[in-house]
Motif scaffolding. Structure first.
Motif, PDB file in Angstrom:
ATOM      1  N   LEU A  90      -1.472   2.243  -0.096  1.00 25.45           N
ATOM      2  CA  LEU A  90      -2.411   2.118  -1.213  1.00 25.45           C
ATOM      3  C   LEU A  90      -3.852   2.092  -0.717  1.00 25.45           C
ATOM      4  CD1 LEU A  90       0.144   1.557  -2.909  1.00 25.45           C
ATOM      5  CD2 LEU A  90      -1.169  -0.180  -4.138  1.00 25.45           C
ATOM      6  N   ASN A  91      -4.089   1.431   0.401  1.00 28.02           N
ATOM      7  CA  ASN A  91      -5.454   1.342   0.914  1.00 28.02           C
ATOM      8  C   ASN A  91      -6.008   2.707   1.321  1.00 28.02           C
ATOM      9  OD1 ASN A  91      -6.492  -1.352   0.750  1.00 28.02           O
ATOM     10  ND2 ASN A  91      -4.921  -1.991   2.219  1.00 28.02           N
ATOM     11  N   ASN A  92      -5.125   3.625   1.676  1.00 32.54           N
ATOM     12  CA  ASN A  92      -5.576   4.970   2.037  1.00 32.54           C
ATOM     13  C   ASN A  92      -6.249   5.673   0.864  1.00 32.54           C
ATOM     14  OD1 ASN A  92      -4.662   4.765   4.672  1.00 32.54           O
ATOM     15  ND2 ASN A  92      -2.688   5.747   4.253  1.00 32.54           N
ATOM     16  N   SER A  93      -5.876   5.307  -0.352  1.00 33.97           N
ATOM     17  CA  SER A  93      -6.477   5.929  -1.537  1.00 33.97           C
ATOM     18  C   SER A  93      -7.217   4.896  -2.392  1.00 33.97           C
ATOM     19  CB  SER A  93      -5.391   6.617  -2.372  1.00 33.97           C
ATOM     20  OG  SER A  93      -4.414   5.676  -2.806  1.00 33.97           O
ATOM     21  N   TYR A  94      -7.606   3.777  -1.799  1.00 38.18           N
ATOM     22  CA  TYR A  94      -8.169   2.666  -2.569  1.00 38.18           C
ATOM     23  C   TYR A  94      -9.403   3.073  -3.368  1.00 38.18           C
ATOM     24  CZ  TYR A  94     -10.016  -1.918  -3.765  1.00 38.18           C
ATOM     25  OH  TYR A  94     -10.485  -3.003  -4.456  1.00 38.18           O
ATOM     26  N   LYS A  95     -10.241   3.912  -2.804  1.00 39.97           N
ATOM     27  CA  LYS A  95     -11.451   4.320  -3.513  1.00 39.97           C
ATOM     28  C   LYS A  95     -11.121   5.028  -4.827  1.00 39.97           C
ATOM     29  CE  LYS A  95     -14.728   4.673   0.333  1.00 39.97           C
ATOM     30  NZ  LYS A  95     -15.646   5.576   1.081  1.00 39.97           N
ATOM     31  N   ASP A  96      -9.947   5.635  -4.885  1.00 42.82           N
ATOM     32  CA  ASP A  96      -9.575   6.377  -6.096  1.00 42.82           C
ATOM     33  C   ASP A  96      -9.187   5.466  -7.253  1.00 42.82           C
ATOM     34  OD1 ASP A  96      -9.969   8.726  -4.698  1.00 42.82           O
ATOM     35  OD2 ASP A  96      -7.868   8.886  -4.079  1.00 42.82           O
ATOM     36  N   PHE A  97      -8.753   4.224  -6.951  1.00 43.43           N
ATOM     37  CA  PHE A  97      -8.328   3.337  -8.040  1.00 43.43           C
ATOM     38  C   PHE A  97      -9.038   1.991  -8.045  1.00 43.43           C
ATOM     39  CE2 PHE A  97      -5.272   2.375  -4.603  1.00 43.43           C
ATOM     40  CZ  PHE A  97      -5.256   0.985  -4.612  1.00 43.43           C
ATOM     41  N   ASP A  98     -10.033   1.816  -7.190  1.00 48.34           N
ATOM     42  CA  ASP A  98     -10.817   0.573  -7.166  1.00 48.34           C
ATOM     43  C   ASP A  98     -11.526   0.396  -8.506  1.00 48.34           C
ATOM     44  OD1 ASP A  98     -12.488  -1.555  -6.693  1.00 48.34           O
ATOM     45  OD2 ASP A  98     -13.673  -0.557  -5.123  1.00 48.34           O
ATOM     46  N   ASN A 118       1.296  -5.423   1.298  1.00 51.15           N
ATOM     47  CA  ASN A 118       1.418  -5.644   2.735  1.00 51.15           C
ATOM     48  C   ASN A 118       2.377  -6.810   2.967  1.00 51.15           C
ATOM     49  OD1 ASN A 118       1.009  -6.595   5.388  1.00 51.15           O
ATOM     50  ND2 ASN A 118      -1.051  -5.708   5.446  1.00 51.15           N
ATOM     51  N   PRO A 119       3.538  -6.583   3.582  1.00 46.52           N
ATOM     52  CA  PRO A 119       4.526  -7.660   3.745  1.00 46.52           C
ATOM     53  C   PRO A 119       4.023  -8.809   4.602  1.00 46.52           C
ATOM     54  CG  PRO A 119       5.176  -5.717   4.994  1.00 46.52           C
ATOM     55  CD  PRO A 119       4.026  -5.306   4.146  1.00 46.52           C
ATOM     56  N   ASP A 120       3.143  -8.519   5.561  1.00 48.44           N
ATOM     57  CA  ASP A 120       2.615  -9.589   6.416  1.00 48.44           C
ATOM     58  C   ASP A 120       1.704 -10.523   5.622  1.00 48.44           C
ATOM     59  OD1 ASP A 120       3.866  -8.709   8.865  1.00 48.44           O
ATOM     60  OD2 ASP A 120       2.392  -7.071   8.913  1.00 48.44           O
ATOM     61  N   THR A 121       0.887  -9.949   4.736  1.00 48.18           N
ATOM     62  CA  THR A 121       0.022 -10.777   3.892  1.00 48.18           C
ATOM     63  C   THR A 121       0.854 -11.623   2.940  1.00 48.18           C
ATOM     64  OG1 THR A 121      -1.733  -9.107   3.988  1.00 48.18           O
ATOM     65  CG2 THR A 121      -1.859 -10.730   2.219  1.00 48.18           C
ATOM     66  N   VAL A 122       1.888 -11.044   2.383  1.00 55.09           N
ATOM     67  CA  VAL A 122       2.762 -11.797   1.479  1.00 55.09           C
ATOM     68  C   VAL A 122       3.417 -12.957   2.225  1.00 55.09           C
ATOM     69  CG1 VAL A 122       4.859 -11.679   0.072  1.00 55.09           C
ATOM     70  CG2 VAL A 122       3.163  -9.833  -0.068  1.00 55.09           C
ATOM     71  N   GLU A 123       3.831 -12.738   3.455  1.00 54.58           N
ATOM     72  CA  GLU A 123       4.437 -13.817   4.254  1.00 54.58           C
ATOM     73  C   GLU A 123       3.449 -14.949   4.483  1.00 54.58           C
ATOM     74  OE1 GLU A 123       7.680 -14.248   5.515  1.00 54.58           O
ATOM     75  OE2 GLU A 123       7.989 -12.682   4.004  1.00 54.58           O
ATOM     76  N   ARG A 124       2.191 -14.608   4.771  1.00 58.90           N
ATOM     77  CA  ARG A 124       1.168 -15.645   4.985  1.00 58.90           C
ATOM     78  C   ARG A 124       0.934 -16.449   3.705  1.00 58.90           C
ATOM     79  NH1 ARG A 124      -1.213 -11.578   8.273  1.00 58.90           N
ATOM     80  NH2 ARG A 124      -2.536 -10.846   6.555  1.00 58.90           N
ATOM     81  N   TYR A 170      -2.847  -5.266  -0.479  1.00 58.11           N
ATOM     82  CA  TYR A 170      -2.275  -3.939  -0.699  1.00 58.11           C
ATOM     83  C   TYR A 170      -1.712  -3.368   0.604  1.00 58.11           C
ATOM     84  CZ  TYR A 170      -4.713  -3.908  -5.206  1.00 58.11           C
ATOM     85  OH  TYR A 170      -5.165  -4.205  -6.478  1.00 58.11           O
ATOM     86  N   SER A 171      -0.731  -2.486   0.461  1.00 60.71           N
ATOM     87  CA  SER A 171      -0.142  -1.804   1.613  1.00 60.71           C
ATOM     88  C   SER A 171      -1.136  -0.799   2.194  1.00 60.71           C
ATOM     89  CB  SER A 171       1.129  -1.067   1.190  1.00 60.71           C
ATOM     90  OG  SER A 171       0.802  -0.001   0.306  1.00 60.71           O
ATOM     91  N   SER A 172      -0.855  -0.343   3.410  1.00 57.48           N
ATOM     92  CA  SER A 172      -1.718   0.666   4.032  1.00 57.48           C
ATOM     93  C   SER A 172      -1.685   1.955   3.219  1.00 57.48           C
ATOM     94  CB  SER A 172      -1.279   0.933   5.474  1.00 57.48           C
ATOM     95  OG  SER A 172       0.081   1.337   5.520  1.00 57.48           O
TER      96      SER A 172
END
Length: 625
Positions: free
Chosen positions: A438-446, A579-585, A434-436
């Protein structure tokens, strides 16, 4: 089946907008190309498109009560309508048509919502009771027929598909992040959650009543297995074989009732072969059409089942239609599938499913029978064989295992129930993806922070029944008969019917001892006993084989422009969901020589990302914010 849509304005002085209802209905024209209607009565409007299957000349909807105070539109089939019709005629009710759906009006008049427990069928309907100012929506026991709705500030909007609901100008296309999290975590979204914030799915086995502008949903049916201490008595194995055989035949016979040609899907496995065999047993005068996907090229030889498909077809003397899987025009095929699925995909097999219904349409077959439901009810997946070995062998648990126990207790109500994977560990994978933003509100949709099911339904149940219940709710209802079933058949004006999903059959299956479901590490033991009368032994005794369609590693290696664009760094970053870096990996990992994913044990993360991005394009979804 058909398609329904509608609007109920909370302000009774505000006339329902016929133009909007027509637009909503037109979006689901594929569900009912034979006819359409729009009914408006003040603040209420109902839309309908018809796929003519029973009483072709007189089955057009809406249906009305004699005094016109009750108005009904329904998508689906009532299989026991003849028995119910006789019952209602004995009470003095008169019918105007031979259509199966008409009986709902009189059942409601006589029994209210209690009639839902009298129906054997697949359905989603909306009934407007003008006298009591009630809007009643209901969905069948298993969720075969879809029904979506949006409760807005000033109206309730509903439709057979999400795309219909989205046609209302006040319904936004904002993504529900919990829906995104669920698709990575579970086999599919869990009703009422969808991918859109404003749009909800009415849960299977539920009805909703709108009264005084307040919407209340209630459960009328659920799969309720006996507790561990249930006494199965001293019934013989033959008792269960005979009764299961009789109920399956009755179910297949119900689903052969149509005034149009009926065919069946044939995978080459046990379940679809049983259905084909029973169809032949019930009517030896007809040459039914069978439809199979095949992989004739050498690259896909390991997933080709033509030999078994042809073997069954020859036995039942069907007119066999082989549909070869091809990679040509794959991008447009995938976009088309996503449009009808209304969801990103975890695998690409829906392309095969829609190809089957396309062939059925070309052969003028409006109804197909299919084998979904047998694996979930009779233990057809690997987990059923190994649960018994695992039970009681818990052993020492380190800190990581204790954390996973907390997650499992929250999801299932049982820390020892293992469904698909270590969810707590996989949570880290999701957060890395997830992007930063989405992660900022991750607890709300986990989605791991709340129950995935009704815990009471698996508490104190046998481990076989625990897994069956969860599979039934998550895998079957959310995926196999939804985006993989209903949406792929109706995309080509074909109705899917599922003999294993018969309420009488399932009520009996609940009483079969788990020891007859999996016996001596043989899955679907009791079903295989029934099958011996209808299916060649080579099919009964073959190793279970799951459909697997090519995934993202293959797509990446084609180096196609459209794949590269959908997974490009700039696009991923601009959209803001991943997260574009994770997608690249992941792209580098999946592109390596020799890299292989082993579904269903390995999750194809990139196919979800790729099809989610395609989903964004298809449904004009805004960037994350």
């Amino acid at each position: 089946m058909c398609g329904i849509s509608g609007i109920y304005n909370f302000d009774r002085e505000r006339i329902a907008n016929e133009k909007i209802i027509v637009q909503m209905t037109n979006k689901i024209q594929h569900r009912g190309p034979d006819d359409s209607a729009c009914y408006v009565d003040g603040h209420v409007g109902l839309g309908f498109v018809r796929l003519s299957i029973i009483d072709l000349s007189h089955g057009m909807q809406p249906f009305f009560s004699p005094d016109k105070s009750i108005v009904l539109t329904c998508n689906g089939e009532i299989f026991n309508y003849r028995e119910l019709r006789q019952k209602m005629e004995a009470k003095g009710y008169s019918f105007k048509t031979n259509c199966d759906i008409e009986v709902i009006v009189y059942l409601y008049m006589e029994y209210g919502t209690d009639f839902l427990n009298m129906i054997n069928g697949q359905f989603a309907f909306c009934l407007y009771d003008k006298r009591n100012e009630i809007l009643l929506m209901a969905r069948d026991h298993f969720g075969i027929c879809p029904l979506f709705y949006a409760k807005l500030e000033d109206a309730l909007v509903y439709g057979s598909e999400i795309k219909s609901v989205l046609e209302h100008p006040d319904v936004t296309r904002r993504i529900d992040h919990k829906g995104l999290d669920q698709i990575f975590t579970f086999p599919a979204n869990i009703a009422p959650i969808t991918f859109f914030d404003d749009v909800k799915s009415l849960e299977p086995g539920h009805y909703a009543i709108l009264k005084n502008n307040k919407l209340e949903t209630k459960e009328y049916w659920n799969l309720d297995y006996p507790t561990k201490d249930y006494d199965y008595g001293q019934k013989s194995e033959e008792y269960y074989i005979e009764n299961l055989n009789d109920l399956l035949l009755k179910s297949v016979n119900y689903r052969l009732n149509a005034d149009v040609p009926v065919g069946f899907y044939l995978s080459g496995g046990l379940d679809s072969s049983m259905i084909g065999g029973m169809m032949r047993h019930l009517d030896k005068t007809k040459e039914f059409n069978s439809f199979s996907i095949c992989f004739p090229n050498t690259e896909n030889k390991d997933i080709n089942e033509q030999r078994f498909q042809r073997l069954l077809s020859e036995k039942v003397k069907s007119k066999h239609n082989e549909v070869p899987f091809r990679w040509d025009d794959f991008e447009n095929k995938l976009r088309n599938v996503i449009y009808y699925s209304e969801s990103p995909l975890k695998e690409t097999y829906n392309i095969c499913s829609i190809a089957l219904s396309e062939r059925a349409k070309s052969e003028k077959i409006k109804v197909v029978l299919s084998g979904e439901g047998a694996d979930e009810l009779f233990g057809g997946y690997a987990g059923y064989k190994f649960d018994g070995r695992r039970e009681g062998n818990i052993g020492y648990k380190d800190l990581e295992h204790l954390r996973e126990d907390e997650v499992r207790k929250k999801l299932w109500g049982n820390p020892d129930f293992i469904y698909e994977k270590n969810e707590n560990e996989f949570r880290e994978t999701k957060q890395a993806l997830y992007s930063s933003l989405l992660n900022n509100s991750y607890k709300d949709f986990d989605c791991l922070r709340e129950p995935a099911i009704d815990h009471s339904r698996i508490k104190d149940r046998h481990h076989f029944h625990q897994r069956s219940y969860v599979d039934f709710k998550l895998r079957l209802g959310g995926h196999l008969i939804a985006d993989h079933g209903d949406r792929m058949t109706l995309a080509n004006n074909v109705e899917g019917r599922y003999p294993f999903l018969d309420v009488d059959l399932i009520n009996f299956a609940k009483t079969i001892p788990p020891s007859l479901m999996v016996k001596d590490m043989q899955e679907k033991y009791i079903l295989k006993k029934v099958a011996q009368k209808y299916v060649p032994s080579e099919i009964i005794n073959r190793e279970k084989f799951g459909f697997v369609a090519p995934g993202s590693p293959h797509l990446l290696k084609t180096n196609s422009e459209w794949v590269n664009e959908l997974l490009s760094y700039d696009r991923i970053k601009r959209q803001g969901y991943f997260n574009p870096d994770t997608v690249e990996r992941l792209k580098k990992m999946y592109s390596r020589d020799g890299f292989i994913l082993n579904p269903p044990y390995d999750l194809d993360l990139l196919i979800i990302v790729l099809t989610f991005n395609m989903f964004i394009d298809v449904f004009d979804v805004p960037n994350a914010s």
